[in-house]
Design a protein around this motif. Structure first.
Motif: not given
Length: 112
Positions: A12-39
């Motif tokens: 995450l840090e080397t190849y994506m420039g993210l911390t674990q928290d940043d990655f988790n936040n991005q995953c949460d945002e993506y999941a919320l967006k995907a759920a809204k799209e399905v609805l």
């Protein structure tokens, strides 16, 4: 990460420039967006009476079997989550409906 021989946090840090928290936040945002799209897709499909018939699903299976070089429709079905595939076909129909029926109005040209 495994194929690069590093642990996940290093990847995450080397190849994506993210911390674990940043990655988790991005995953949460993506999941919320995907759920809204399905609805939204589901609500439009219900409101407009859009559904996928067996014939349409079979046509899509045939198309994707050929497109992705499966030896048979049976092989495609075995390798595919058919519930998700049906949802994908429905989503495509709703998107096509929207493209064909959307009316675009511009209320403030400065917004463009």
């Amino acid at each position: 990460a495994e194929s690069d021989g590093v642990d996940f946090n290093t990847f995450l840090e080397t190849y994506m420039g993210l911390t674990q928290d940043d990655f988790n936040n991005q995953c949460d945002e993506y999941a919320l967006k995907a759920a809204k799209e399905v609805l939204v897709i589901t609500a439009i499909a219900e409101k407009e009476g859009i559904s996928v018939s067996k014939s349409e699903l079979n046509d899509a299976i045939k198309e994707y079997t050929e497109m992705y070089g499966y030896e048979s429709e049976k092989a495609f079905k075995e390798d595919t989550n058919m519930d998700q595939f049906g949802e994908y076909v429905l989503e495509s129909k709703v998107q096509e409906f929207l493209a064909d029926n959307a009316v675009i109005t511009i209320s403030d040209e400065k917004a463009w």
